[in-house]
Design a protein around this motif. Sequence first.
Motif, PDB file in Angstrom:
ATOM      1  N   PHE A 179       0.843  -1.202   0.000  1.00  0.00           N
ATOM      2  CA  PHE A 179       0.000   0.000   0.000  1.00  0.00           C
ATOM      3  C   PHE A 179       0.874   1.244   0.000  1.00  0.00           C
ATOM      4  O   PHE A 179       1.967   1.248   0.582  1.00  0.00           O
ATOM      5  CB  PHE A 179      -0.902   0.022   1.235  1.00  0.00           C
ATOM      6  CG  PHE A 179      -2.020  -0.969   1.179  1.00  0.00           C
ATOM      7  CD1 PHE A 179      -3.236  -0.645   0.585  1.00  0.00           C
ATOM      8  CD2 PHE A 179      -1.866  -2.238   1.720  1.00  0.00           C
ATOM      9  CE1 PHE A 179      -4.263  -1.558   0.532  1.00  0.00           C
ATOM     10  CE2 PHE A 179      -2.891  -3.168   1.672  1.00  0.00           C
ATOM     11  CZ  PHE A 179      -4.093  -2.824   1.073  1.00  0.00           C
ATOM     12  N   THR A 180       0.374   2.299  -0.636  1.00  0.00           N
ATOM     13  CA  THR A 180       1.146   3.538  -0.745  1.00  0.00           C
ATOM     14  C   THR A 180       0.322   4.724  -0.248  1.00  0.00           C
ATOM     15  O   THR A 180      -0.884   4.617  -0.025  1.00  0.00           O
ATOM     16  CB  THR A 180       1.558   3.802  -2.210  1.00  0.00           C
ATOM     17  OG1 THR A 180       0.374   3.929  -3.013  1.00  0.00           O
ATOM     18  CG2 THR A 180       2.402   2.649  -2.749  1.00  0.00           C
ATOM     19  N   ASN A 181       0.992   5.876  -0.108  1.00  0.00           N
ATOM     20  CA  ASN A 181       0.326   7.085   0.373  1.00  0.00           C
ATOM     21  C   ASN A 181      -0.178   7.963  -0.768  1.00  0.00           C
ATOM     22  O   ASN A 181      -0.787   9.003  -0.524  1.00  0.00           O
ATOM     23  CB  ASN A 181       1.282   7.900   1.254  1.00  0.00           C
ATOM     24  CG  ASN A 181       0.985   7.682   2.730  1.00  0.00           C
ATOM     25  OD1 ASN A 181       0.144   6.858   3.093  1.00  0.00           O
ATOM     26  ND2 ASN A 181       1.670   8.412   3.597  1.00  0.00           N
ATOM     27  N   GLU A 182       0.110   7.558  -1.996  1.00  0.00           N
ATOM     28  CA  GLU A 182      -0.343   8.331  -3.160  1.00  0.00           C
ATOM     29  C   GLU A 182      -0.701   7.366  -4.294  1.00  0.00           C
ATOM     30  O   GLU A 182      -0.223   6.229  -4.315  1.00  0.00           O
ATOM     31  CB  GLU A 182       0.758   9.298  -3.609  1.00  0.00           C
ATOM     32  CG  GLU A 182       2.098   8.612  -3.855  1.00  0.00           C
ATOM     33  CD  GLU A 182       3.235   9.595  -4.049  1.00  0.00           C
ATOM     34  OE1 GLU A 182       3.331  10.155  -5.162  1.00  0.00           O
ATOM     35  OE2 GLU A 182       4.035   9.776  -3.113  1.00  0.00           O
ATOM     36  N   PRO A 183      -1.564   7.794  -5.191  1.00  0.00           N
ATOM     37  CA  PRO A 183      -1.955   6.904  -6.296  1.00  0.00           C
ATOM     38  C   PRO A 183      -0.750   6.489  -7.128  1.00  0.00           C
ATOM     39  O   PRO A 183       0.204   7.242  -7.283  1.00  0.00           O
ATOM     40  CB  PRO A 183      -2.916   7.778  -7.128  1.00  0.00           C
ATOM     41  CG  PRO A 183      -3.403   8.829  -6.191  1.00  0.00           C
ATOM     42  CD  PRO A 183      -2.267   9.086  -5.239  1.00  0.00           C
ATOM     43  N   ILE A 184      -0.797   5.284  -7.650  1.00  0.00           N
ATOM     44  CA  ILE A 184       0.306   4.758  -8.460  1.00  0.00           C
ATOM     45  C   ILE A 184      -0.003   4.972  -9.931  1.00  0.00           C
ATOM     46  O   ILE A 184      -1.089   4.604 -10.416  1.00  0.00           O
ATOM     47  CB  ILE A 184       0.526   3.251  -8.175  1.00  0.00           C
ATOM     48  CG1 ILE A 184       0.845   3.051  -6.692  1.00  0.00           C
ATOM     49  CG2 ILE A 184       1.665   2.703  -9.026  1.00  0.00           C
ATOM     50  CD1 ILE A 184       0.836   1.602  -6.241  1.00  0.00           C
ATOM     51  N   ASP A 185       0.917   5.590 -10.628  1.00  0.00           N
ATOM     52  CA  ASP A 185       0.748   5.883 -12.048  1.00  0.00           C
ATOM     53  C   ASP A 185       0.533   4.590 -12.848  1.00  0.00           C
ATOM     54  O   ASP A 185       1.201   3.582 -12.611  1.00  0.00           O
ATOM     55  CB  ASP A 185       1.995   6.614 -12.559  1.00  0.00           C
ATOM     56  CG  ASP A 185       1.878   6.968 -14.030  1.00  0.00           C
ATOM     57  OD1 ASP A 185       1.056   7.823 -14.364  1.00  0.00           O
ATOM     58  OD2 ASP A 185       2.626   6.353 -14.827  1.00  0.00           O
ATOM     59  N   ALA A 186      -0.398   4.638 -13.786  1.00  0.00           N
ATOM     60  CA  ALA A 186      -0.748   3.450 -14.578  1.00  0.00           C
ATOM     61  C   ALA A 186       0.453   2.899 -15.342  1.00  0.00           C
ATOM     62  O   ALA A 186       0.591   1.686 -15.514  1.00  0.00           O
ATOM     63  CB  ALA A 186      -1.882   3.789 -15.552  1.00  0.00           C
ATOM     64  N   GLN A 187       1.341   3.788 -15.800  1.00  0.00           N
ATOM     65  CA  GLN A 187       2.528   3.349 -16.546  1.00  0.00           C
ATOM     66  C   GLN A 187       3.471   2.546 -15.652  1.00  0.00           C
ATOM     67  O   GLN A 187       4.074   1.570 -16.081  1.00  0.00           O
ATOM     68  CB  GLN A 187       3.275   4.567 -17.110  1.00  0.00           C
ATOM     69  CG  GLN A 187       2.643   5.161 -18.377  1.00  0.00           C
ATOM     70  CD  GLN A 187       2.544   4.136 -19.496  1.00  0.00           C
ATOM     71  OE1 GLN A 187       1.438   3.825 -19.944  1.00  0.00           O
ATOM     72  NE2 GLN A 187       3.675   3.598 -19.944  1.00  0.00           N
ATOM     73  N   LYS A 188       3.557   2.979 -14.391  1.00  0.00           N
ATOM     74  CA  LYS A 188       4.424   2.267 -13.455  1.00  0.00           C
ATOM     75  C   LYS A 188       3.903   0.856 -13.204  1.00  0.00           C
ATOM     76  O   LYS A 188       4.678  -0.082 -13.008  1.00  0.00           O
ATOM     77  CB  LYS A 188       4.523   3.037 -12.136  1.00  0.00           C
ATOM     78  CG  LYS A 188       5.398   4.279 -12.226  1.00  0.00           C
ATOM     79  CD  LYS A 188       5.433   5.032 -10.924  1.00  0.00           C
ATOM     80  CE  LYS A 188       6.278   6.296 -11.069  1.00  0.00           C
ATOM     81  NZ  LYS A 188       6.208   7.149  -9.872  1.00  0.00           N
ATOM     82  N   LEU A 189       2.583   0.709 -13.200  1.00  0.00           N
ATOM     83  CA  LEU A 189       1.989  -0.607 -12.969  1.00  0.00           C
ATOM     84  C   LEU A 189       2.273  -1.576 -14.114  1.00  0.00           C
ATOM     85  O   LEU A 189       2.165  -2.782 -13.957  1.00  0.00           O
ATOM     86  CB  LEU A 189       0.470  -0.479 -12.761  1.00  0.00           C
ATOM     87  CG  LEU A 189       0.034   0.132 -11.420  1.00  0.00           C
ATOM     88  CD1 LEU A 189      -1.465   0.382 -11.403  1.00  0.00           C
ATOM     89  CD2 LEU A 189       0.434  -0.754 -10.242  1.00  0.00           C
ATOM     90  N   LYS A 190       2.618  -1.028 -15.280  1.00  0.00           N
ATOM     91  CA  LYS A 190       2.915  -1.877 -16.444  1.00  0.00           C
ATOM     92  C   LYS A 190       4.393  -2.236 -16.540  1.00  0.00           C
ATOM     93  O   LYS A 190       4.796  -3.031 -17.384  1.00  0.00           O
ATOM     94  CB  LYS A 190       2.489  -1.156 -17.739  1.00  0.00           C
ATOM     95  CG  LYS A 190       0.973  -1.008 -17.863  1.00  0.00           C
ATOM     96  CD  LYS A 190       0.621  -0.213 -19.112  1.00  0.00           C
ATOM     97  CE  LYS A 190      -0.882   0.014 -19.208  1.00  0.00           C
ATOM     98  NZ  LYS A 190      -1.234   0.858 -20.362  1.00  0.00           N
ATOM     99  N   SER A 191       5.202  -1.641 -15.664  1.00  0.00           N
ATOM    100  CA  SER A 191       6.651  -1.876 -15.720  1.00  0.00           C
ATOM    101  C   SER A 191       6.988  -3.331 -15.421  1.00  0.00           C
ATOM    102  O   SER A 191       6.294  -4.004 -14.664  1.00  0.00           O
ATOM    103  CB  SER A 191       7.343  -0.961 -14.704  1.00  0.00           C
ATOM    104  OG  SER A 191       8.662  -1.370 -14.490  1.00  0.00           O
ATOM    105  N   ASP A 192       8.069  -3.820 -16.018  1.00  0.00           N
ATOM    106  CA  ASP A 192       8.531  -5.191 -15.763  1.00  0.00           C
ATOM    107  C   ASP A 192       8.958  -5.369 -14.303  1.00  0.00           C
ATOM    108  O   ASP A 192       8.742  -6.413 -13.701  1.00  0.00           O
ATOM    109  CB  ASP A 192       9.719  -5.545 -16.674  1.00  0.00           C
ATOM    110  CG  ASP A 192       9.264  -5.743 -18.120  1.00  0.00           C
ATOM    111  OD1 ASP A 192       8.063  -5.986 -18.315  1.00  0.00           O
ATOM    112  OD2 ASP A 192      10.111  -5.644 -19.013  1.00  0.00           O
ATOM    113  N   LYS A 193       9.564  -4.333 -13.768  1.00  0.00           N
ATOM    114  CA  LYS A 193      10.010  -4.383 -12.370  1.00  0.00           C
ATOM    115  C   LYS A 193       9.159  -3.424 -11.536  1.00  0.00           C
ATOM    116  O   LYS A 193       9.667  -2.547 -10.851  1.00  0.00           O
ATOM    117  CB  LYS A 193      11.489  -4.027 -12.278  1.00  0.00           C
ATOM    118  CG  LYS A 193      12.401  -5.031 -12.982  1.00  0.00           C
ATOM    119  CD  LYS A 193      13.855  -4.700 -12.756  1.00  0.00           C
ATOM    120  CE  LYS A 193      14.754  -5.766 -13.410  1.00  0.00           C
ATOM    121  NZ  LYS A 193      16.186  -5.455 -13.238  1.00  0.00           N
ATOM    122  N   VAL A 194       7.848  -3.641 -11.625  1.00  0.00           N
ATOM    123  CA  VAL A 194       6.892  -2.709 -11.033  1.00  0.00           C
ATOM    124  C   VAL A 194       7.128  -2.510  -9.535  1.00  0.00           C
ATOM    125  O   VAL A 194       7.078  -1.385  -9.042  1.00  0.00           O
ATOM    126  CB  VAL A 194       5.431  -3.162 -11.317  1.00  0.00           C
ATOM    127  CG1 VAL A 194       5.154  -4.557 -10.792  1.00  0.00           C
ATOM    128  CG2 VAL A 194       4.435  -2.183 -10.730  1.00  0.00           C
TER     129      VAL A 194
END
Length: 310
Positions: free
Chosen positions: A248-263
């Motif tokens: 869990f994080t304190n800020e929304p996670i960018d959609a591009q980051k969620l697609k990263s190989d090493k997310v």
Amino acid sequence: KISDKFVDKFLLVYPELAESIEVQFDWVSLTFPDLTSKQVIDDVLRLQENLFLERPTSQNFYTREMAFAGEKNIYIQDFAPVKNPETQAIEQKFGTTLYLTGKGTRLFEKALLEQSMNWRNFFEKARQYRGHLTRLDIAINDKWGLLDMNELVKAVQEKRFWSKSKSYAVHGNVDDGWTVDFGKSPFVIRAYDKHKEQANKGYDTDVKTRVELELHQDKAEYVLDEWLNHDKKLVDITFDILYTYLWFTNEPIDAQKLKSDKVREVIEQTVEPMPAWSLLTALGNRMKFVRQPKKQSVERIEKWVLQSVV
């Protein structure tokens, strides 16, 4: 990432925190391909057979159920003996499944205590009888109030989390308590308001929030293998899985980051984590695995009859 040095300092200031978050089994089911229910009672559980109520069932393709004290807390399902119409001989098909529910694990821990055994001894014995885990639930009990379910639900709604599973669901409400599920069988991580859940049933508990790992089949057997064969601590295995699968994080996670190989690595380096969740996972290997043996209580059954049946 929270360092071990910080955790040491933290527990120096709040020593009671280490006692306030604990790990325990909350559901165990094992299949024995070569045994009958009576053999499981006598040889594996080592309980008195006359404490079990025998009744017919049609669940899970079985035809007979043996229930401890007549309740579905500790129960075994198998195939009832039948008469062969040609030979008139009584025959019984082998194969049975043992179920220990949340309450059943507590009751069975009383039996283990009386037999001078622990869970490790029990699972080693079950494997000697070719017992195979079909489900294992491991509960992390937060008695401190480190996790706030309202905050976790808000984080899910605002997409402030990363999970290895794409599947998640939110149930409940503020008054009755929230439940959040991540993943589907064979592996689910569940967080819920344990105190409100028990209050709704008319019971009290000192557990505020519970995080549960529900593991089926090979996932459950993996945990058992790591514990029995590789001599890892059960608490370490539990928190390693939790750390690897959910964040869990304190800020929304960018959609591009969620697609990263090493997310996961990308998120840890660039997005501020939720302090409570980070602390929970960092404290993991300092927590204790506990047993809470309970006797079968006539008063508890009477209370259930008055509240739920009458």
